[in-house]
Design an enzyme around this catalytic site. Sequence first.
Site, PDB file in Angstrom:
ATOM      1  N   LYS A  77       0.833  -1.208   0.000  1.00 39.83           N
ATOM      2  CA  LYS A  77       0.000   0.000   0.000  1.00 39.83           C
ATOM      3  C   LYS A  77       0.869   1.262   0.000  1.00 39.83           C
ATOM      4  O   LYS A  77       0.615   2.192  -0.751  1.00 39.83           O
ATOM      5  CB  LYS A  77      -0.935   0.018   1.233  1.00 39.83           C
ATOM      6  CG  LYS A  77      -1.841  -1.199   1.332  1.00 39.83           C
ATOM      7  CD  LYS A  77      -2.766  -1.126   2.542  1.00 39.83           C
ATOM      8  CE  LYS A  77      -2.057  -1.072   3.888  1.00 39.83           C
ATOM      9  NZ  LYS A  77      -1.293  -2.307   4.213  1.00 39.83           N
ATOM     10  N   ARG A 116      -9.711   0.391   8.904  1.00 42.26           N
ATOM     11  CA  ARG A 116      -9.210  -0.914   9.326  1.00 42.26           C
ATOM     12  C   ARG A 116     -10.243  -1.721  10.080  1.00 42.26           C
ATOM     13  O   ARG A 116      -9.962  -2.845  10.493  1.00 42.26           O
ATOM     14  CB  ARG A 116      -8.014  -0.706  10.238  1.00 42.26           C
ATOM     15  CG  ARG A 116      -6.704  -0.706   9.506  1.00 42.26           C
ATOM     16  CD  ARG A 116      -5.650  -0.379  10.513  1.00 42.26           C
ATOM     17  NE  ARG A 116      -4.466  -1.141  10.339  1.00 42.26           N
ATOM     18  CZ  ARG A 116      -3.437  -0.722   9.611  1.00 42.26           C
ATOM     19  NH1 ARG A 116      -3.487   0.401   8.948  1.00 42.26           N
ATOM     20  NH2 ARG A 116      -2.361  -1.450   9.544  1.00 42.26           N
ATOM     21  N   ARG A 144      11.849  -5.544   5.203  1.00 44.68           N
ATOM     22  CA  ARG A 144      11.740  -4.092   4.920  1.00 44.68           C
ATOM     23  C   ARG A 144      12.720  -3.298   5.778  1.00 44.68           C
ATOM     24  O   ARG A 144      12.893  -3.571   6.963  1.00 44.68           O
ATOM     25  CB  ARG A 144      10.316  -3.621   5.204  1.00 44.68           C
ATOM     26  CG  ARG A 144      10.170  -2.107   5.085  1.00 44.68           C
ATOM     27  CD  ARG A 144       8.733  -1.660   5.062  1.00 44.68           C
ATOM     28  NE  ARG A 144       7.962  -2.104   6.196  1.00 44.68           N
ATOM     29  CZ  ARG A 144       6.658  -1.913   6.330  1.00 44.68           C
ATOM     30  NH1 ARG A 144       5.987  -1.290   5.372  1.00 44.68           N
ATOM     31  NH2 ARG A 144       6.029  -2.357   7.388  1.00 44.68           N
ATOM     32  N   ARG A 197      11.663  -1.267  11.131  1.00 43.64           N
ATOM     33  CA  ARG A 197      10.548  -0.790  11.945  1.00 43.64           C
ATOM     34  C   ARG A 197      10.333  -1.734  13.116  1.00 43.64           C
ATOM     35  O   ARG A 197      10.430  -2.951  12.949  1.00 43.64           O
ATOM     36  CB  ARG A 197       9.282  -0.755  11.067  1.00 43.64           C
ATOM     37  CG  ARG A 197       8.633   0.598  11.001  1.00 43.64           C
ATOM     38  CD  ARG A 197       7.597   0.662   9.914  1.00 43.64           C
ATOM     39  NE  ARG A 197       6.358  -0.040  10.243  1.00 43.64           N
ATOM     40  CZ  ARG A 197       5.275  -0.017   9.467  1.00 43.64           C
ATOM     41  NH1 ARG A 197       5.286   0.660   8.336  1.00 43.64           N
ATOM     42  NH2 ARG A 197       4.188  -0.660   9.819  1.00 43.64           N
ATOM     43  N   ARG A 243       0.048  -8.730  13.644  1.00 40.44           N
ATOM     44  CA  ARG A 243      -0.619  -7.725  12.791  1.00 40.44           C
ATOM     45  C   ARG A 243      -1.498  -8.414  11.751  1.00 40.44           C
ATOM     46  O   ARG A 243      -2.589  -7.935  11.434  1.00 40.44           O
ATOM     47  CB  ARG A 243       0.422  -6.849  12.086  1.00 40.44           C
ATOM     48  CG  ARG A 243       1.054  -5.829  13.027  1.00 40.44           C
ATOM     49  CD  ARG A 243       2.351  -5.273  12.469  1.00 40.44           C
ATOM     50  NE  ARG A 243       2.188  -4.544  11.231  1.00 40.44           N
ATOM     51  CZ  ARG A 243       3.197  -4.286  10.385  1.00 40.44           C
ATOM     52  NH1 ARG A 243       4.420  -4.694  10.662  1.00 40.44           N
ATOM     53  NH2 ARG A 243       2.977  -3.618   9.282  1.00 40.44           N
TER      54      ARG A 243
HETATM   55  P1  AP5 Z   1       5.018  -1.533   1.786  1.00 44.30           P
HETATM   56  O1  AP5 Z   1       4.591  -0.848   0.558  1.00 44.30           O
HETATM   57  O2  AP5 Z   1       5.824  -0.796   2.780  1.00 44.30           O
HETATM   58  O3  AP5 Z   1       3.764  -2.280   2.470  1.00 44.30           O
HETATM   59  P2  AP5 Z   1       2.441  -1.705   3.148  1.00 44.30           P
HETATM   60  O4  AP5 Z   1       1.266  -2.412   2.569  1.00 44.30           O
HETATM   61  O5  AP5 Z   1       2.420  -0.218   3.112  1.00 44.30           O
HETATM   62  O6  AP5 Z   1       2.699  -2.256   4.609  1.00 44.30           O
HETATM   63  P3  AP5 Z   1       2.586  -1.534   6.019  1.00 44.30           P
HETATM   64  O7  AP5 Z   1       3.420  -2.321   6.991  1.00 44.30           O
HETATM   65  O8  AP5 Z   1       2.915  -0.107   5.914  1.00 44.30           O
HETATM   66  O9  AP5 Z   1       1.097  -1.783   6.305  1.00 44.30           O
HETATM   67  P4  AP5 Z   1       0.364  -1.724   7.643  1.00 44.30           P
HETATM   68  O10 AP5 Z   1      -1.001  -1.513   7.137  1.00 44.30           O
HETATM   69  O11 AP5 Z   1       0.544  -2.855   8.575  1.00 44.30           O
HETATM   70  O12 AP5 Z   1       1.105  -0.570   8.454  1.00 44.30           O
HETATM   71  P5  AP5 Z   1       0.666   0.884   8.898  1.00 44.30           P
HETATM   72  O13 AP5 Z   1       1.886   1.709   8.845  1.00 44.30           O
HETATM   73  O14 AP5 Z   1      -0.562   1.333   8.168  1.00 44.30           O
HETATM   74  O15 AP5 Z   1       5.838  -2.843   1.341  1.00 44.30           O
HETATM   75  C1  AP5 Z   1       6.421  -3.708   2.295  1.00 44.30           C
HETATM   76  C2  AP5 Z   1       7.806  -4.148   1.807  1.00 44.30           C
HETATM   77  O16 AP5 Z   1       7.697  -4.909   0.617  1.00 44.30           O
HETATM   78  C3  AP5 Z   1       8.772  -3.009   1.494  1.00 44.30           C
HETATM   79  O17 AP5 Z   1      10.060  -3.374   1.890  1.00 44.30           O
HETATM   80  C4  AP5 Z   1       8.720  -2.885  -0.027  1.00 44.30           C
HETATM   81  O18 AP5 Z   1       9.958  -2.435  -0.577  1.00 44.30           O
HETATM   82  C5  AP5 Z   1       8.418  -4.314  -0.451  1.00 44.30           C
HETATM   83  N1  AP5 Z   1       7.548  -4.370  -1.606  1.00 44.30           N
HETATM   84  C6  AP5 Z   1       6.431  -3.619  -1.848  1.00 44.30           C
HETATM   85  N2  AP5 Z   1       5.870  -3.967  -3.013  1.00 44.30           N
HETATM   86  C7  AP5 Z   1       6.635  -4.993  -3.513  1.00 44.30           C
HETATM   87  C8  AP5 Z   1       6.556  -5.803  -4.689  1.00 44.30           C
HETATM   88  N3  AP5 Z   1       5.580  -5.612  -5.594  1.00 44.30           N
HETATM   89  N4  AP5 Z   1       7.483  -6.764  -4.862  1.00 44.30           N
HETATM   90  C9  AP5 Z   1       8.495  -6.935  -3.951  1.00 44.30           C
HETATM   91  N5  AP5 Z   1       8.614  -6.198  -2.835  1.00 44.30           N
HETATM   92  C10 AP5 Z   1       7.697  -5.242  -2.617  1.00 44.30           C
HETATM   93  O19 AP5 Z   1       0.213   0.656  10.415  1.00 44.30           O
HETATM   94  C11 AP5 Z   1       1.121   0.418  11.445  1.00 44.30           C
HETATM   95  C12 AP5 Z   1       0.385   0.404  12.793  1.00 44.30           C
HETATM   96  O20 AP5 Z   1      -0.258   1.675  13.010  1.00 44.30           O
HETATM   97  C13 AP5 Z   1      -0.764  -0.602  12.906  1.00 44.30           C
HETATM   98  O21 AP5 Z   1      -0.314  -1.889  13.276  1.00 44.30           O
HETATM   99  C14 AP5 Z   1      -1.653   0.081  13.967  1.00 44.30           C
HETATM  100  O22 AP5 Z   1      -1.126  -0.110  15.257  1.00 44.30           O
HETATM  101  C15 AP5 Z   1      -1.547   1.537  13.630  1.00 44.30           C
HETATM  102  N6  AP5 Z   1      -2.608   2.002  12.696  1.00 44.30           N
HETATM  103  C16 AP5 Z   1      -2.407   2.447  11.411  1.00 44.30           C
HETATM  104  N7  AP5 Z   1      -3.576   2.770  10.840  1.00 44.30           N
HETATM  105  C17 AP5 Z   1      -4.531   2.527  11.782  1.00 44.30           C
HETATM  106  C18 AP5 Z   1      -5.955   2.640  11.776  1.00 44.30           C
HETATM  107  N8  AP5 Z   1      -6.639   3.059  10.697  1.00 44.30           N
HETATM  108  N9  AP5 Z   1      -6.622   2.299  12.901  1.00 44.30           N
HETATM  109  C19 AP5 Z   1      -5.971   1.877  13.998  1.00 44.30           C
HETATM  110  N10 AP5 Z   1      -4.630   1.726  14.056  1.00 44.30           N
HETATM  111  C20 AP5 Z   1      -3.914   2.049  12.956  1.00 44.30           C
END
Ligand code: AP5
Length: 203
Positions: free
Chosen positions: A15, A86, A120, A149, A160
């Site tokens: 994402k 979420r 990552r 991270r 997660r």
């Molecule tokens: P990347 O693009 O970084 O993945 P992502 O889907 O963005 O993963 P996140 O970890 O950011 O998602 P998340 O939803 O758990 O975290 P968030 O920060 O929102 O890609 C991942 C890796 O793969 C990278 O190394 C990249 O280079 C590689 N990659 C990407 N595409 C690729 C491809 N096509 N091929 C090969 N490699 C590839 O949330 C974190 C925390 O915040 C949550 O756990 C929660 O505690 C809190 N939080 C956030 N939003 C909320 C909410 N709405 N409500 C409540 N709590 C929340």
Amino acid sequence: MSHRILLLGAPGAGKGTQSKKLAEEYGIDHVTTGDALRANKDMETEFGTPRSFMEAGELVPDPVVNEIVKTALSDADGFVLDGYPRNLDQAEYLSDITDLDAVVFLDVDDEVLVDRLTGRRMDPETGEIYHVDFDWPDDETIRERLVQREDDQEDTVRDRLEVYRENTEPVIEHFRQEGDLVEIDGEATPEEVFDRIRDVIEP
Ligand code: AP5
């Protein structure tokens, strides 16, 4: 034309990677609750700080996150929203505050998700995201300063994914039933996945 795009997918589905490209391509805001919360980890709220929830892989309470999204969307002309909603309550809140032009779900297998997240790394100076296997920088100075991270350790990643199954999959099902969801195979190179998303947004 303004674009209001919602990008859904499990942790590690890509994402963040795709949102950044979409924001650049269309000149729209990248609204990401994860980054906003990381920037405000130690903010005192009536529920405690976001840090305690995030480090356990749990969801930060809805009122905190809803407020972040409301403020960010009210300032945006077009946006790609990443990491929200979420759960079904957040989905309902979102439908009260904005309309969407596209809802895109990135579909990626669980073991691929775990590999992507545990590999990552982030550059703390630029915020650039890398991967130990798929996208490793040539520059040694950059390599040496990369950090992992806190919630990308394998145990927390699995927690997660469980929180995702329980809370966020019903959101995806909700959009699917409404007939709004476009599903994209997210297991390809970032460039190929981006082309697939663009084909959906500009048929
Ligand atoms: P990347 O693009 O970084 O993945 P992502 O889907 O963005 O993963 P996140 O970890 O950011 O998602 P998340 O939803 O758990 O975290 P968030 O920060 O929102 O890609 C991942 C890796 O793969 C990278 O190394 C990249 O280079 C590689 N990659 C990407 N595409 C690729 C491809 N096509 N091929 C090969 N490699 C590839 O949330 C974190 C925390 O915040 C949550 O756990 C929660 O505690 C809190 N939080 C956030 N939003 C909320 C909410 N709405 N409500 C409540 N709590 C929340």
